[in-house]
Design a protein around this motif. Structure first.
Motif, PDB file in Angstrom:
ATOM      1  N   SER A  98      64.097  22.849  61.945  1.00 32.18           N
ATOM      2  CA  SER A  98      62.964  22.569  61.064  1.00 32.18           C
ATOM      3  C   SER A  98      62.651  23.813  60.255  1.00 32.18           C
ATOM      4  N   GLN A  99      62.145  23.593  59.063  1.00 32.85           N
ATOM      5  CA  GLN A  99      61.869  24.732  58.189  1.00 32.85           C
ATOM      6  C   GLN A  99      60.826  25.665  58.818  1.00 32.85           C
ATOM      7  N   GLU A 100      59.796  25.075  59.414  1.00 34.47           N
ATOM      8  CA  GLU A 100      58.750  25.908  60.038  1.00 34.47           C
ATOM      9  C   GLU A 100      59.347  26.695  61.190  1.00 34.47           C
ATOM     10  N   GLY A 103      61.583  29.442  59.921  1.00 34.79           N
ATOM     11  CA  GLY A 103      60.731  30.459  59.300  1.00 34.79           C
ATOM     12  C   GLY A 103      60.058  31.328  60.343  1.00 34.79           C
ATOM     13  N   LYS A 104      59.560  30.704  61.412  1.00 34.54           N
ATOM     14  CA  LYS A 104      58.860  31.454  62.462  1.00 34.54           C
ATOM     15  C   LYS A 104      59.798  32.431  63.165  1.00 34.54           C
TER      16      LYS A 104
END
Lengths: 269, 263
Positions: A98-100, A103-104
């Protein structure tokens, strides 16, 4: 803040994972704390090339899902203590990314590492998209043949329009060309595109040329990044590339002087 | 009234369906007499924003007179979505009459109400659905033609300037003229309602005058295009003469023929 490098190509089998392993090792050997992440969820290979497949406990997806911490999943390289590997999951697919989540993880790694190398899967779908989305620099790996060049061109279009930097109107991703599996003899015979041909089509800054070499296959099979084979031409070529990326001025090697059809027509650069 | 060209997919409900002759198929060898294939066509779509018949007829006539050859016997899909959004009803058979009278051949209705769709079918005109459940308006749709680029702020008849290479797979649409200061890669597509200028190698597809303007021209410093088109008249790479390849040229229409001249 870390510098995030994506190694990408569009086309498969051009040497993305070999390149990721080599440049990550090269940066770490220069004393920079480096992490290399395998984004090829479901077709995990980086751990094999890095020779750490027997030490994988947790993977990228475990960390995204909160089933393991980043420190539990990162594997320290046995050749260089500045290098860490975050393996992909073999039992999942790209939808697990997932993008989130990505990113995290990149944000967390950025606090601690100087360079983060993202080994992109082939294609232009989810895995490849997320591998390049957060990047600061892109190493576009291309073979000297038309379909690979076309796919690289497509990838460059995506880098310049669908990355976080593009979406937030920041300075664009720095793009570098890495020409792999290059054989000056075959260029001379007209069987392969020349460096000039490829640069003419892609109009991109050339970071280096890696010659076709037996040492690459040997290195892959033995699980040691080819850059550690300092006697081999491919190992030296990758060392040059890392040095150039870090700002050193090194002349290009492993390129024959003979120009291809485009070079003849346009007089080269 | 907005008028523009868009891709309308026309496909049979069962693709690649073959019919078997019903007579004694066990003895006679199997010879398929027909086959269904799926294909995509580019068809002009007439988007109506008014239900006033006389002004529709007059404005349509004006549009046609700008490019009579382009519109002659051209297939046409009419789109009633905008009208229905504003709850303006229209007489489908009257509209069809006007379209036919002006020499166009209506082949579909889009965005109609169930009654309008029924009327159309009674007139032998198929009903096309609007793709996507959110049913965006046509104005939004045209903007989305450049999906991989930041949306340019273009008004009608303004020039769009691109300074970065147009890469394979990218599409750029300019409502006026289009100027590209870099290369256009093979597999890229640039479209303009006006002229196109490329100050770099043109290796992709370049389509000028896409709304039917026959006076639009393409200028480029290095012609290696896959396809060049002006107001729908096109040439593919294979048809380009060796004498113009890799040359700075201009391309324009004269007597409905595409001419390529050295600059």
């Amino acid at each position: 803040m870390a510098r995030i490098i994506v190694v990408t190509s569009g086309k498969g089998g051009v040497g993305k994972t070999t390149t990721s392993a080599a440049i990550a090792m090269g940066l770490a050997k220069k004393g920079h704390k480096t992490a290399v992440i395998d984004f090829d969820v479901g077709l995990r290979n980086l751990d094999l090339i890095m020779g750490c497949e027997r030490r994988v406990v947790y993977d990228f997806i475990n960390v995204i899902n909160g089933e393991a911490t980043l420190n539990q999943a990162l594997i320290r390289d046995k050749h260089c203590n500045q290098l860490y590997i975050l393996p992909a999951s073999q039992t999942r697919d790209k939808d697990a990314l997932s993008q989130e989540g990505v990113g995290k993880i990149l944000e967390e790694l950025s606090k601690d590492f100087k360079y983060i190398v993202c080994d992109s899967p082939a294609g232009i779908e989810r895995g490849a998209h997320l591998a390049m989305y957060f990047a600061d620099d892109a190493f576009v790996v291309t073979n000297p043949e038309v379909s690979s060049v076309r796919d690289s061109d497509r990838m460059l279009g995506i880098l310049s329009s669908k990355s976080r930097r593009a979406e937030q109107n920041q300075e664009p991703i720095k793009e570098y060309l890495l020409l792999t599996r290059y054989s000056p003899e075959r260029v001379k015979l007209g069987e392969m595109l020349s460096v000039d041909d490829v640069q003419e089509i892609l109009s991109l800054h050339l970071l280096g040329v890696i010659p076709e070499s037996k040492s690459v296959l040997n290195a892959s099979n033995s699980g040691t990044p080819v850059i550690l084979d300092e006697k081999s031409d491919a190992g030296q070529a990758y060392a040059d590339i890392v040095a150039r990326y870090l700002g050193e001025d090194r002349p290009h090697r492993f390129i024959d002087e003979k120009k291809g059809i485009f070079g003849k027509l346009f007089g080269g650069k | 009234m907005i008028f523009f060209i868009s891709n309308v997919r026309i496909y049979p409900t069962v693709a690649n369906l073959t019919y078997r002759m019903s007579t004694d198929s066990q003895q006679t060898p199997y010879h398929p007499a027909l086959e269904f294939k799926s294909s995509t066509f580019t068809v002009p779509v007439l988007v109506l924003s008014s239900n006033d018949m006389p002004s529709i007829e007059q404005q349509l006539q004006e549009k046609i007179s700008q490019a009579p050859e382009f519109f002659k016997n051209s297939p046409l899909v009419f789109d009633l979505q905008e009208l229905n959004k504003h709850e303006l009803d229209i007489d489908v058979s009257g509209l069809t009459g006007i379209i036919r009278h002006l020499g166009l051949l209506p082949i579909g209705i889009r965005g109609g109400t169930p009654q309008q769709n029924q009327q159309a079918i009674a007139l032998g005109i198929p009903v096309h659905s609007i793709h996507g459940s959110s049913a965006p308006t046509e104005a939004q749709k045209t903007k989305k033609i450049t999906p991989e680029l930041p949306e340019p702020q273009t008004d009608l008849n303004t020039t769009l300037l691109m300074t970065q290479p147009i890469r394979s797979g990218q599409r750029v649409y300019a409502k006026g003229d289009l100027i590209v200061l870099a290369q256009v890669s093979a597999g890229a597509e640039i479209l303009a309602e006006g002229n196109i200028h490329v100050y770099g190698s043109l290796r992709g597809r370049a389509l000028a005058g896409v709304q039917g303007n026959p006076d639009a021209r393409i200028f480029c410093t290095d012609l290696e295009a896959e396809l060049i088109s002006i107001a729908g008249t096109y040439k593919i790479s294979e048809d380009l003469d060796e004498s113009v390849r890799h040359k700075p040229v201009q391309i324009y229409l004269e007597n409905q023929a595409l001419l390529i001249k050295d600059l």
